[in-house]
Design a protein around this motif. Structure first.
Motif, PDB file in Angstrom:
ATOM      1  N   GLU A 190       0.862  -1.186   0.000  1.00  0.00           N
ATOM      2  CA  GLU A 190       0.000   0.000   0.000  1.00  0.00           C
ATOM      3  C   GLU A 190       0.898   1.236   0.000  1.00  0.00           C
ATOM      4  N   ASN A 248      -4.625   4.791  -1.963  1.00  0.00           N
ATOM      5  CA  ASN A 248      -5.844   5.259  -1.287  1.00  0.00           C
ATOM      6  C   ASN A 248      -6.478   6.407  -2.060  1.00  0.00           C
ATOM      7  N   GLU A 259      -8.011   1.836  -3.118  1.00  0.00           N
ATOM      8  CA  GLU A 259      -8.700   1.609  -1.843  1.00  0.00           C
ATOM      9  C   GLU A 259      -9.749   2.707  -1.643  1.00  0.00           C
ATOM     10  N   ASP A 263     -11.781  -0.133   1.908  1.00  0.00           N
ATOM     11  CA  ASP A 263     -10.854   0.122   3.020  1.00  0.00           C
ATOM     12  C   ASP A 263     -11.638   0.292   4.313  1.00  0.00           C
ATOM     13  N   LYS A 268     -10.632  -4.590   3.212  1.00  0.00           N
ATOM     14  CA  LYS A 268      -9.622  -4.552   4.256  1.00  0.00           C
ATOM     15  C   LYS A 268     -10.334  -4.345   5.579  1.00  0.00           C
ATOM     16  N   GLU A 280      -5.962  -5.577   8.530  1.00  0.00           N
ATOM     17  CA  GLU A 280      -5.029  -4.460   8.724  1.00  0.00           C
ATOM     18  C   GLU A 280      -4.597  -4.409  10.184  1.00  0.00           C
TER      19      GLU A 280
HETATM   20 CA    CA Z   1      -5.612   2.163   3.069  1.00  0.00          CA
END
Ligand code: CA
Ligand code: C2E
Ligand code: CA
Length: 857
Positions: free
Chosen positions: A642, A697, A729, A759, A780, A816
């Protein structure tokens, strides 16, 4: 108003009159002149005929004179010829002594009678006796006279029988001469014996020299009788032609010409009279002309004056009609004595109804009654006063008018005009209202609010009874505007305005400052509790759905509160503090309120500085990317990384994205920032193995902007990075505001070939339903679940459920925030596919991540 002016017809008539007068004058003059000419011609004719007559008469006299002279000569010659002695002494024999010497027929005839010659011609034509100029001569008579005399002698001898002599005119030395002849006879004298044979003839010659001719003429009143002097004289009249032996003799005399006299006498008089007539005519004509011109000028100026007057009347009429003014008069007791017609039209009342009534019944001024005002001001005569009044018109509505008045000279009353200014006042009020109010909602605008606030602050609020200022900002309003259109947005704003007003008391103020920001100014609250109750009520009202074209629209609001005098006593301060508090309320998650607190201000200032710095950061390349590896849980192999942005601030050092991403989102800087991240991430990941993805992101803000698909496509094209290796994301808030739009965008992104991951799964409201409806490739699990994982059965159960759901939907599930080996082993236990966390690998520089990739291979 009009003076007595002749009508146009009359004027035309007078002009025609002058013209006619002039014409008749001309006619008279012409007539007089003609008469004059006729008189002159007649006079000349008379003169000529007089001359003619005189000429004829003079001819007669000239002839007469010559005749008489001849007659005398004949008588004389006869006298001598019919004398016995003469017969005896000059015919029978020639006795010169008797005839000449004794002067019986000799010089005396010359001396006494002026006979130039006397001859005796005998039967043989000889001239035995000739006396010339009184002297005896031996001359042949015919030769002397240049005449053969035969005829004359024969005639004389014939005449003797009847006792007559003959005579004729001859030319002698170029001059006329009279010759008389008579045959010598015995004259009846018996003593004398007759001699047989033809008798001798006695001839007397009377030559007419110039003097004699003139004298002869004068004896008969003829002047200048003469032989024609020359050719020119010969051609002139009057004249008399005397035929003589060898041609003619022409006698001339001076014409008496009485006509000339007449003319010379009368003509000057006539001419003088004519000249006088002409002169008089000219004078009169000139006068008439001048008078006519003057009249025409007068007429023209009259016409011009009339036209000007008509124009001015027309103008006055139009103005009077167009104007709303009406005219009035009041007497000393302020009773109406006159009202113009306009009054009826403007006011809707009849004049009849008001004449005689008090002025005060009709009008009133802001200062009181009109009569009181007049009594108070006592306008001086000649000066003009103005007073604004109002009255109730015939239709029941109030109208405003402006009185302009003067004292009536020599009387106690007043007169003036009343101009209707209702519209003007309304317009002024409208303008005033517009300048003070928001056009859309009709709420007071910033100007009005400022005034109101200043007024309230001047009343010095206390801590016990503070002035409360609330800054209200709508939440989730922009999506309504974007999705349903501005008209719908306007309706929502109007409805919000109404609802806000309903929550307030009379005397409080709601203003719209623009957009979806409102300011409320409230007084009369004595506790924080009371203010909070108001806020709760406000939020509740706004959160009630709005029905716009069958759509139910939900919005919310955040409220910032500042108090006077606790927070500040200046309008500007209060506004700023309320805004800061509003910001804090929004930060706190919206649909709530915050009171301003000291410290908020500093934060705001700091943010502002940071915002400036962030602009520079983008430009000056202060941003960095770190990559945090994501591992497959089973074989602990790196699946990808990421990309996480950092800011290397020149003064503050390294800043985490939590500090500046919200700021970037608020200021719009998120778009360039995100572009930079996308591009840098793709550039970096190009060097990675094709199995390793890079995850970026996306902020919900930029996602909603619409151009995100284009931007991603552009970066992929520019960098040539395979879309399949790029993962984006998104948080579920992307779908919250505009689910349909989000779906479309996501489908377009999917069409590019990129992966989409949800996300922070688990933190929102309805993530599960979204997962099913939207084209995600993975999710996630938020790291908050990891914290509790070790000591909470529930957490494990939740994670287990999520993993199960993911599997069912064929989504890659990532956990995460894995910080411990325990957590990792639990994940392995629940068959979570991928994990990310400090335990597995911290976010690291690109270089380090490349190394990690190599180590992991
Ligand atoms: Ca993220
Ligand atoms: P996120 O998307 O949830 O990113 C993961 C965050 O969790 C990162 O924080 C990362 O350092 C942190 N993290 C990873 N493993 C652990 C762990 O085991 N324990 C703990 N306590 N934290 C862990 P970071 O880098 O500070 O990023 C914070 C947030 O900033 C990110 O949350 C992401 O939402 C946002 N962000 C970061 N970079 C970008 C970016 O480039 N664009 C956008 N739009 N947002 C970004
Ligand atoms: Ca996250």
């Amino acid at each position: 108003m009009l003076t007595a002016l002749p009508s146009p017809g009359e004027s035309a008539f007078s002009a025609a009159n002058s013209f006619r007068a002039r014409r008749s004058l001309l006619w008279i003059s012409a007539l007089l002149l003609t008469l004059f000419v006729f008189a002159s011609v007649a006079l000349i004719n008379i003169a000529r005929s007089q001359n003619q007559a005189a000429s004829e008469q003079s001819l007669f006299y000239v002839k007469k004179a010559l005749d008489n002279r001849q007659k005398r000569l004949r008588a004389s010659v006869l006298d001598y010829a019919f004398w016995g002695d003469a017969y005896r002494n000059l015919h029978a024999r020639l006795d010169l002594d008797w005839a000449y010497t004794r002067q019986n027929l000799g010089p005396t005839l010359f001396d006494d009678f002026g006979y130039e010659a006397l001859f005796v011609v005998d039967a043989q034509g000889r001239t035995p006796y000739a006396v010339i100029d009184g002297k005896l001569q031996q001359v042949d008579a015919a030769a002397w006279l240049h005449d053969d005399l035969g005829e004359l002698l024969a005639a004389a001898r014939d005449g003797a029988e009847v006792g007559e002599g003959v005579s004729r005119v001859v030319r002698l030395n170029g001059r006329p001469a009279l010759v008389a002849a008579a045959a010598l006879t015995t004259g009846g004298d018996t003593r004398v014996a007759e001699v047989p044979g033809p008798a001798s003839v006695l001839l007397f010659v009377d030559a007419l020299n110039d003097d004699e001719l003139r004298t002869l003429g004068e004896d008969y009143g003829i002047a200048g009788l003469r032989l024609a002097r020359n050719e020119a004289d010969a051609r002139t009249q009057p004249s008399l032609t005397l035929p003589v032996q060898d041609g003619d003799l022409l006698l001339r005399w001076d014409a008496s010409e009485p006509g000339h006299y007449l003319i010379s006498l009368v003509l000057p008089l006539l001419v003088a009279a004519g000249l006088m007539i002409v002169g008089l005519t000219l004078v009169v004509l000139r006068k008439a002309l001048l008078a006519a011109r003057e009249m025409e000028r007068n007429y023209a100026s009259l016409q011009a004056g009339r036209a000007a007057l008509a124009a001015s009347e027309e103008r006055f009429r139009q103005v009077a009609e167009a104007a709303s003014d009406w005219i009035w008069e009041i007497d000393g007791e302020y009773r109406l004595t006159y009202l113009s017609e306009r009054f009826e039209e403007v006011s809707g009342h009849t004049c009849q109804a008001w004449l005689g009534r008090p002025f005060d019944d009709l009008l009133s001024s802001a200062a009181g009654s009109v009569s009181a005002w007049l009594d108070g001001h006592k306008p001086r005569p000649g000066s003009r006063s103005v007073l604004q009044c109002s009255y109730v018109a015939g239709d029941g509505l109030e109208r405003a008018c402006c009185l302009s008045l003067r004292r009536i000279a020599g009387a106690a009353g007043y007169r003036g005009t009343a101009a209707d200014i209702t519209e003007e006042i309304q317009a002024r009020e409208r303008i005033e209202h517009l300048s003070q109010h928001d056009a859309l909602t009709g709420l007071p605008n910033r100007n009005r609010m400022q005034e109101f606030l200043d007024g309230k602050l001047q009343a010095s609020p206390t801590r016990e009874h503070p002035l409360v200022m609330l800054s209200v900002d709508l939440d989730r309003f922009k999506p309504v505007n974007d999705a349903l259109g501005h008209a719908a947005g306007d309706r929502v704003l109007n409805e919000v305005s109404a609802r806000l007003r309903q929550c307030l008391r009379e005397g409080d103020l709601v203003a719209r400052l623009g957009g979806d920001e409102f300011t409320l100014i409230v007084t009369g609250m004595s506790s924080q509790h009371e203010v909070e109750r108001l806020c709760r009520r406000l939020l509740a009202r706004i959160q009630q759905p709005f029905l716009i074209d069958d759509n139910e629209v939900f919005i919310g609001a955040s409220i910032g509160i500042a108090l006077a005098p606790a927070d500040g006593t200046q309008a500007e301060e209060l506004l700023r503090y309320a805004d800061i508090a509003l910001y804090e309320a929004k930060e706190a998650g919206r649909d709530t309120w915050r009171f301003y607190a000291s410290g908020m201000n500093e934060r705001v200032i700091e943010r502002r500085l940071l915002e400036q710095d962030l602009r520079h950061a983008l430009r000056d390349g202060e941003l960095r990317l770190e990559f945090q590896p994501r591992y497959r849980v089973d074989g602990q192999r790196i699946a990808g990384a990421e990309a996480l942005v950092r800011w290397q601030h020149p003064q503050r050092g390294r800043l985490a994205p939590d500090v500046f991403i919200p700021l970037a989102e608020e200021t719009g800087l998120i778009v360039p920032l995100s572009d930079w991240v996308l591009r840098s991430a793709c550039e970096e990941a190009k060097s990675w193995p094709s199995t390793a993805f890079v995850s970026v992101n996306l902020s919900p803000i930029e996602f909603k902007r619409g151009e995100v698909v284009e931007r991603v496509r552009a970066v992929l094209e520019e960098t040539g990075f395979p879309p399949a290796q790029l993962e984006l994301e998104l948080t579920e808030s992307v779908m919250l505001d505009d689910a349909e739009g989000a779906l479309q965008t996501m489908l377009q992104l999917k069409a590019l070939g990129v992966r989409l991951t949800m996300d922070d799964f688990g933190t929102g409201y309805s993530s599960l339903s979204y997962l099913r409806a939207f084209p995600f490739d993975g999710l996630k699990i938020d790291r908050s679940f990891m914290n509790d994982l070790s000591n909470s059965e529930d957490s494990l159960a939740i994670i287990q459920a999520i993993v199960g759901l993911g599997k069912a939907l064929t989504l890659t599930v990532t956990a995460e925030g894995v910080e411990t080996a325990d957590q990792l082993s639990l994940l392995l236990q629940v068959e979570c596919e991928e994990a990310q966390g400090f335990y597995l690998g911290r976010p690291m520089a690109a270089q380090a991540f490349r190394q990690a990739l190599r180590d992991n291979a």
